[in-house]
Scaffold this active site. Structure first.
Site, short mmCIF file in Angstrom:
data_model
loop_
_atom_site.label_atom_id
_atom_site.label_comp_id
_atom_site.label_asym_id
_atom_site.label_seq_id
_atom_site.Cartn_x
_atom_site.Cartn_y
_atom_site.Cartn_z
N ASP A 30 0.81 -0.96 -0.13
CA ASP A 30 -0.10 -0.04 0.07
C ASP A 30 0.85 1.29 -0.01
O ASP A 30 1.66 1.20 0.67
CB ASP A 30 -0.84 -0.11 1.28
CG ASP A 30 -2.20 0.80 1.29
OD1 ASP A 30 -2.98 0.52 0.92
OD2 ASP A 30 -1.88 2.22 1.15
N ASN A 86 -13.01 -3.20 2.83
CA ASN A 86 -14.17 -2.06 2.94
C ASN A 86 -14.77 -2.28 1.64
O ASN A 86 -14.58 -2.20 0.64
CB ASN A 86 -13.29 -0.67 2.93
CG ASN A 86 -12.51 -0.53 4.19
OD1 ASN A 86 -12.67 -1.06 5.35
ND2 ASN A 86 -11.47 0.34 4.05
N GLN A 93 -14.31 2.94 1.87
CA GLN A 93 -13.77 2.37 0.66
C GLN A 93 -13.53 3.53 -0.41
O GLN A 93 -14.26 4.44 -0.25
CB GLN A 93 -14.56 1.31 -0.10
CG GLN A 93 -14.09 0.71 -1.42
CD GLN A 93 -14.93 -0.20 -1.97
OE1 GLN A 93 -15.92 -0.16 -1.93
NE2 GLN A 93 -14.42 -0.86 -3.19
N HIS A 99 -10.57 -5.23 -3.06
CA HIS A 99 -9.30 -5.22 -2.33
C HIS A 99 -9.28 -5.80 -0.81
O HIS A 99 -10.35 -5.24 -0.14
CB HIS A 99 -8.09 -4.14 -2.65
CG HIS A 99 -8.73 -2.98 -1.94
ND1 HIS A 99 -9.84 -1.98 -2.74
CD2 HIS A 99 -8.53 -2.26 -0.80
CE1 HIS A 99 -9.90 -1.28 -1.88
NE2 HIS A 99 -9.34 -1.27 -0.79
N HIS A 101 -7.12 -5.67 2.78
CA HIS A 101 -5.93 -4.89 3.19
C HIS A 101 -5.35 -5.75 4.10
O HIS A 101 -5.87 -6.63 5.22
CB HIS A 101 -6.31 -3.91 4.17
CG HIS A 101 -6.86 -2.68 3.41
ND1 HIS A 101 -6.16 -1.53 3.11
CD2 HIS A 101 -8.10 -2.33 2.97
CE1 HIS A 101 -6.75 -0.44 2.59
NE2 HIS A 101 -7.97 -1.20 2.54
P1 5GP Z 1 -9.75 1.38 0.74
O1 5GP Z 1 -9.79 2.79 1.50
O2 5GP Z 1 -10.70 2.01 -0.59
O3 5GP Z 1 -10.19 0.19 1.52
O4 5GP Z 1 -8.10 1.41 0.25
C1 5GP Z 1 -7.69 1.96 -0.63
C2 5GP Z 1 -6.06 1.71 -0.46
O5 5GP Z 1 -5.51 2.09 -1.45
C3 5GP Z 1 -5.62 2.90 0.66
O6 5GP Z 1 -5.00 2.44 1.62
C4 5GP Z 1 -4.46 3.55 -0.28
O7 5GP Z 1 -3.25 3.75 0.69
C5 5GP Z 1 -4.14 2.61 -1.44
N1 5GP Z 1 -3.89 3.19 -2.69
C6 5GP Z 1 -4.56 4.12 -3.16
N2 5GP Z 1 -4.02 4.20 -4.43
C7 5GP Z 1 -2.95 3.59 -4.59
C8 5GP Z 1 -1.79 3.28 -5.63
O8 5GP Z 1 -1.95 4.01 -6.49
N3 5GP Z 1 -0.92 2.42 -5.48
C9 5GP Z 1 -0.80 1.72 -4.01
N4 5GP Z 1 0.10 0.83 -4.00
N5 5GP Z 1 -1.83 1.82 -3.28
C10 5GP Z 1 -2.63 2.82 -3.39
#
Ligand code: 5GP
Ligand code: ZN
Length: 134
Positions: A30, A86, A93, A99, A101
């Site tokens: 991440d 999420n 999310q 995805h 985590h």
């Molecule tokens: P969500 O909030 O949707 O459950 O998690 C999205 C996650 O993706 C966040 O922890 C954020 O830091 C990560 N993330 C967002 N954009 C990128 C990216 O371009 N590359 C990587 N490696 N992680 C990302």
């Protein structure tokens, strides 16, 4: 999905630090980690969330989460492990490609995956049982 960043990362069109890859998944670090070793399991095919995810991929994602949790724990010697997933803006999310985590936890790390416990009233319990079980 043309404009989905995780589709592009999962399929190698945008580079990412990859811990593991097979035909169906890529596991990446991440970019905004909650802790050292915070990783994401991305299916290579697009599903916006768990509701859209095919059963077969859901099953494989959990097996992969187990495998990666063991590997990361051994490698980084973390003290605990959260697996978080999420669905929907209200649930936190921000990227609408399914995805999981993988969040290694360390003593005193202050990572905030917690909530204030409420109370399950008799009324609420009966309402939920009736609605969900049908
Ligand atoms: P969500 O909030 O949707 O459950 O998690 C999205 C996650 O993706 C966040 O922890 C954020 O830091 C990560 N993330 C967002 N954009 C990128 C990216 O371009 N590359 C990587 N490696 N992680 C990302
Ligand atoms: Zn996607």
């Amino acid at each position: 999905m043309e404009n989905c960043i995780f589709c592009k990362i999962a399929n190698g069109e945008i580079p990412a630090a990859t811990l593991y890859e097979d035909e169906e998944f890529r596991v990446i670090l991440d970019l905004g980690p909650a802790s050292k070793g915070h990783a994401l399991i991305l299916p290579k095919t697009h599903a916006a969330n768990i509701y859209e995810l095919p059963d077969e991929l859901a099953a494989k994602a959990m097996v992969l989460a187990k495998k990666m949790a063991g590997k990361i724990t051994d490698a980084l010697q973390c003290d605990g492990f959260n697996i978080v997933q999420n669905n929907g803006e209200m649930a936190g999310q921000t990227v609408f490609h399914f995805h999981m985590h993988l969040i290694p936890r360390y003593k005193g790390d202050g990572v905030g995956i917690t909530w204030t416990p409420g109370t399950l009233t008799d009324e609420m319990r009966e309402e939920i049982l009736a609605k969900v079980k049908g």
